[in-house]
Design a protein around this motif. Sequence first.
Motif, mmCIF file in Angstrom:
data_model
loop_
_atom_site.group_PDB
_atom_site.id
_atom_site.type_symbol
_atom_site.label_atom_id
_atom_site.label_comp_id
_atom_site.label_asym_id
_atom_site.label_seq_id
_atom_site.Cartn_x
_atom_site.Cartn_y
_atom_site.Cartn_z
ATOM 1 N N PRO A 144 0.937 -1.143 0.166
ATOM 2 C CA PRO A 144 0.006 -0.057 0.018
ATOM 3 C C PRO A 144 0.913 1.108 0.131
ATOM 4 O O PRO A 144 1.632 1.709 1.016
ATOM 5 C CB PRO A 144 -0.910 -0.119 1.165
ATOM 6 N N ASP A 174 0.465 5.462 -0.938
ATOM 7 C CA ASP A 174 -0.470 6.260 -1.355
ATOM 8 C C ASP A 174 0.119 7.414 -2.655
ATOM 9 O O ASP A 174 1.111 7.446 -2.366
ATOM 10 C CB ASP A 174 -0.519 7.478 0.001
ATOM 11 N N GLY A 175 -0.847 7.413 -3.387
ATOM 12 C CA GLY A 175 -0.504 8.158 -4.634
ATOM 13 C C GLY A 175 0.241 7.538 -5.516
ATOM 14 O O GLY A 175 0.411 8.220 -6.840
#
Length: 357
Positions: free
Chosen positions: A340, A342-343
């Motif tokens: 995971p 982000d972005g």
Amino acid sequence: MQISWIRVVEFRSYRTLNWTPAPRLNLLQGPNGQGKTNLLEALGMLVTGRSFRTSRIAEIPRLGAESSSLAGELGRGEAEPGARRTVRRTLTKLEDGGWQNAGETVEWARVIAFGWQDLEIINGAPGARRNFIDGFATRLYPTHLATLVRYRQVLARRNRLLQGGWQGEAGAAKLEPWNEQLAEVGMELIARRRKAVAALQTELARVYGALSATRGKLEVRYRTALGEASEPAALLAALARARGAELRRGQTLVGPHRDDLAIEIDGTDARAFGSRGQQRLVALALRLAEILPVTEAAGTAPVLLLDDALSELDPGVRAEVLRELRTAEQVFLTTPEPLPVDGAAVFHVNGGGVAAA
């Protein structure tokens, strides 16, 4: 700098591939052996014309193929002249069984690659550390590679003379012109290596501190038998002192081909730290510390190709590495398992194909 798109034909495990990556962080997920590293190699070769994995061109084309090709678009600041360039590269098998590598040179294009082999920088032989600093210096100074090639040519010629067992004044006379060339080119090589190490150390203090604030101070130093000397005369004198031993052993015993790079954490050799995770972090920090000096030298940020860079790192360190990567421009990061981030633009690599998540 960014890679806008790439087309791959008969390259390693890829028969054909057309792919448009994201402009910032690209996460390439998939089981081992499915082509993630091959894709990084193709991206690097598109930009530089060279593989970061091998110098043997015959290993690169798909098994049984008579040729291989890459095409893609490289871009930098939109307002600059020549800001976008379409690049094509081909590998072609010749009648004598050799391979020809052809393609354009993009003077501002740079790549920084990290892979498992970079652990050799920390715990391998001195040659691995010399290769590292020469690779970095080549990204900073366009003429460094030519100087390195010239030095190796002179060194090989001088070694052949030493292996002939020449003695006395006749032997000294035969060696003299090669001594002078070795000293001149060798000190030029050493000077650029020293400058490169100084530039690396300046940024390394920040990068390693950001990635691992509790793990000490990481430092690099260029180590040469010539000390602080900077003139060819110093290397000439060292060659004269070593002449007897060189004749007995048939090889040149002093010069930049014998130098090393000291890598220390709080004054202790980094090899003394037994954790592979710690050694991987040091090697990764060395690569990330290249980014700013290379950006300043080339006028545009390099593309980062990071092969399984986060494995064996503690979760907290992984988070810091990802935070550092968000400040870079275009990054390609492989991982064998879902991660995971982000972005990040996530792509699945499987069986020679690449698909958006």
